[in-house]
Design a protein around this motif. Structure first.
Motif, PDB file in Angstrom:
ATOM      1  N   TYR A 122      36.690 -17.401   1.192  1.00 41.07           N
ATOM      2  CA  TYR A 122      36.623 -16.340   0.186  1.00 41.07           C
ATOM      3  C   TYR A 122      35.402 -16.516  -0.727  1.00 41.07           C
ATOM      4  O   TYR A 122      34.778 -15.546  -1.131  1.00 41.07           O
ATOM      5  CB  TYR A 122      37.918 -16.364  -0.624  1.00 41.07           C
ATOM      6  CG  TYR A 122      38.040 -15.257  -1.641  1.00 41.07           C
ATOM      7  CD1 TYR A 122      38.018 -13.910  -1.243  1.00 41.07           C
ATOM      8  CD2 TYR A 122      38.187 -15.546  -2.993  1.00 41.07           C
ATOM      9  CE1 TYR A 122      38.133 -12.893  -2.173  1.00 41.07           C
ATOM     10  CE2 TYR A 122      38.312 -14.530  -3.924  1.00 41.07           C
ATOM     11  CZ  TYR A 122      38.283 -13.208  -3.511  1.00 41.07           C
ATOM     12  OH  TYR A 122      38.392 -12.207  -4.445  1.00 41.07           O
ATOM     13  N   ASN A 186      45.789 -17.687  -7.982  1.00 38.54           N
ATOM     14  CA  ASN A 186      45.455 -16.773  -6.891  1.00 38.54           C
ATOM     15  C   ASN A 186      43.946 -16.760  -6.669  1.00 38.54           C
ATOM     16  O   ASN A 186      43.206 -17.507  -7.305  1.00 38.54           O
ATOM     17  CB  ASN A 186      46.028 -15.370  -7.144  1.00 38.54           C
ATOM     18  CG  ASN A 186      45.412 -14.719  -8.368  1.00 38.54           C
ATOM     19  OD1 ASN A 186      44.354 -15.136  -8.851  1.00 38.54           O
ATOM     20  ND2 ASN A 186      46.077 -13.705  -8.877  1.00 38.54           N
ATOM     21  N   GLU A 187      43.507 -15.912  -5.761  1.00 37.27           N
ATOM     22  CA  GLU A 187      42.098 -15.941  -5.348  1.00 37.27           C
ATOM     23  C   GLU A 187      41.151 -15.617  -6.507  1.00 37.27           C
ATOM     24  O   GLU A 187      40.006 -16.072  -6.529  1.00 37.27           O
ATOM     25  CB  GLU A 187      41.890 -15.019  -4.137  1.00 37.27           C
ATOM     26  CG  GLU A 187      41.722 -13.530  -4.401  1.00 37.27           C
ATOM     27  CD  GLU A 187      43.008 -12.792  -4.773  1.00 37.27           C
ATOM     28  OE1 GLU A 187      44.065 -13.427  -4.902  1.00 37.27           O
ATOM     29  OE2 GLU A 187      42.946 -11.551  -4.944  1.00 37.27           O
ATOM     30  N   LYS A 188      41.645 -14.850  -7.475  1.00 42.82           N
ATOM     31  CA  LYS A 188      40.759 -14.451  -8.588  1.00 42.82           C
ATOM     32  C   LYS A 188      40.372 -15.658  -9.445  1.00 42.82           C
ATOM     33  O   LYS A 188      39.261 -15.742  -9.944  1.00 42.82           O
ATOM     34  CB  LYS A 188      41.446 -13.382  -9.440  1.00 42.82           C
ATOM     35  CG  LYS A 188      41.630 -12.090  -8.674  1.00 42.82           C
ATOM     36  CD  LYS A 188      42.139 -10.960  -9.551  1.00 42.82           C
ATOM     37  CE  LYS A 188      42.533  -9.757  -8.711  1.00 42.82           C
ATOM     38  NZ  LYS A 188      43.860  -9.942  -8.058  1.00 42.82           N
ATOM     39  N   PRO A 219      45.335 -10.828  -0.936  1.00 41.24           N
ATOM     40  CA  PRO A 219      44.932  -9.802   0.033  1.00 41.24           C
ATOM     41  C   PRO A 219      45.357 -10.208   1.449  1.00 41.24           C
ATOM     42  O   PRO A 219      45.340 -11.400   1.789  1.00 41.24           O
ATOM     43  CB  PRO A 219      43.404  -9.787  -0.083  1.00 41.24           C
ATOM     44  CG  PRO A 219      43.105 -10.380  -1.411  1.00 41.24           C
ATOM     45  CD  PRO A 219      44.206 -11.340  -1.714  1.00 41.24           C
ATOM     46  N   LYS A 221      43.997 -10.074   4.250  1.00 42.31           N
ATOM     47  CA  LYS A 221      42.996 -10.803   5.032  1.00 42.31           C
ATOM     48  C   LYS A 221      43.095 -12.313   4.769  1.00 42.31           C
ATOM     49  O   LYS A 221      42.971 -13.114   5.692  1.00 42.31           O
ATOM     50  CB  LYS A 221      41.607 -10.278   4.647  1.00 42.31           C
ATOM     51  CG  LYS A 221      40.539 -10.590   5.656  1.00 42.31           C
ATOM     52  CD  LYS A 221      39.268  -9.856   5.304  1.00 42.31           C
ATOM     53  CE  LYS A 221      38.037 -10.347   6.027  1.00 42.31           C
ATOM     54  NZ  LYS A 221      38.115 -11.428   6.964  1.00 42.31           N
TER      55      LYS A 221
END
Ligand SMILES: *[C@@H]1O[C@H](CO)[C@@H](O)[C@H](O)[C@H]1NC(C)=O
Ligand SMILES: *[C@@H]1O[C@H](CO)[C@@H](O)[C@H](O)[C@H]1NC(C)=O
Length: 362
Positions: A122, A186-188, A219, A221
């Motif tokens: 990511y 999370n990814e953020k 997400p 993905k």
């Protein structure tokens, strides 16, 4: 269970460590097979490996709706469900290196590796082959390459993220920045907090990986990539696979069997504070052990409260009731796959009475 770590004075030769891994790996294979049999037996939904095949298992074409092939999946086919060919490399401008030191047991480390590959992808990082925990409770000296097929790990992820075997020379012996990410972010969080750090230092080292990545709301993905790493890229080394297959085939020759991982070992009970059914003396011993490990953060634990919240393992006596309720016949051959059961023979008595064909290592 996160954050268990201890340096028992285990001086063990490497060979013994490898054998232990092999046994553990074989028991996971056996457990998986058992679960599949069980889910067929009692009509549970299929585990996600089978239902989410397109995202998890690449281009395999086996028809899994036939239950007999399902039960063979774990033992014979996982290793063969490879990607059809080495995927094409994804070119991207790397924002820096990610080095991770995994912690915990194999299962925990495996989950963490799936998360951290996803983070690296990511953030467009270059990942260094993960370091495994050698100081954990099990004091296992194995490296990543002793357990997993490194070439396959790197190649199968070529179209996602660049993975290198070792840190570049310029960083050897001087890792510029080491940290522990905030748990379950999370990814953020990684994009906003971690990416600037990697850009600044060119290399970020995660000194622990039990921080993991948020389970939900990512997400699709990214979720798919985690799944892909777990079910495809993290393949056991050929020697472990071969030994695992051999063990399962030997076990199968004598008919059907069940494997139980009770997870009722001393470290589990001490760490979780689950002392239901233990004597005062045992409770005191488990409490002492918990206080002895500074990195087990929770010290004061109300065992009954925890149990009511569903956070304790079943006692072997309770597991016996569950097996009976599920209709396991009295003559079922049961292998105990775990470390030493806390309380020993006394704790296994009910299980042995109801299921006399129990095999446990002394
Ligand atoms: C898979 O096998 C089942 C049962 O053997 C069969 O009914 C089904 O049509 C097969 N599916 C495919 C895609 O071959
Ligand atoms: C990663 O690279 C892709 C292109 O290869 C780019 O679209 C994306 O914005 C990059 N993301 C980060 C976080 O650098």
């Amino acid at each position: 269970m996160a954050k268990r770590k201890a340096s028992l004075p285990a001086i063990r030769r490497r060979g013994v460590g490898m054998l232990r891994w092999a046994v553990r790996v074989a028991s996971s294979i056996v457990l998986w097979t058992m679960f599949l049999h069980l889910s067929n037996l009692i009509g549970l939904p299929r585990p996600p490996l089978l239902t989410a095949r397109p995202s998890c298992l690449g281009g395999g074409s086996t028809n899994y709706s036939d239950s007999s092939s399902v039960s063979f999946l774990a033992a014979d086919e996982v290793g063969r469900l490879a990607l059809p060919a080495v995927p094409r490399r994804r070119f991207y401008k790397s924002n820096g290196y990610l080095l991770i030191s995994c912690n915990g047991g194999l299962n925990q480390m495996r989950a963490a590796i799936c998360d951290m590959v996803t983070v690296a992808r990511y953030l467009n990082l270059t990942m260094v082959v993960p370091e495994l925990d050698k100081q954990s409770f099990w004091a296992d000296p194995s490296d990543f390459g002793d357990i997993f097929d490194v070439n396959y790990f790197i190649d199968s992820l070529r179209d996602e993220v660049k993975i290198v075997r070792e840190l570049p020379h310029k960083f050897r012996g001087k890792v510029p920045f080491s940290m522990q990410p905030i748990s379950w972010s999370n990814e953020k969080y990684y994009l906003r907090q971690i990416l600037p750090l990697v850009r600044k230092h060119k290399l970020v080292h995660f000194s622990r990986t039990d921080s993991r990545l948020a389970n939900n709301g990512l997400p699709l993905k990214l979720q798919k990539l985690r799944c892909h790493v777990n079910y495809n890229s993290l393949r056991f080394s050929p020697s472990i696979e071969a030994l695992g297959k051999k063990m399962v085939s030997v076990l199968r020759k004598t008919g059907s069997f069940t494997v139980l991982h009770l997870r009722y070992e001393m470290d589990m009970l001490a760490f979780s504070g689950c002392t239901h059914g233990c004597s005062d003396k045992e409770t005191a011993e488990l409490t002492r052990m918990r206080y002895a490990y500074p990195w087990w953060k929770e010290k004061e634990i109300d065992s009954e409260k925890k149990r009511l919240e569903g956070l304790c393992p079943l006692t072997p006596g309770e597991t016996t009731l569950v097996l009976k309720a599920l209709g396991f016949p009295r003559d079922t051959r049961i292998y105990i796959a775990s470390g030493e059961i806390y309380g020993g023979e006394k704790r296994l008595a009910a299980l042995k009475t109801e299921f006399p064909n129990i095999v446990s290592t002394p």
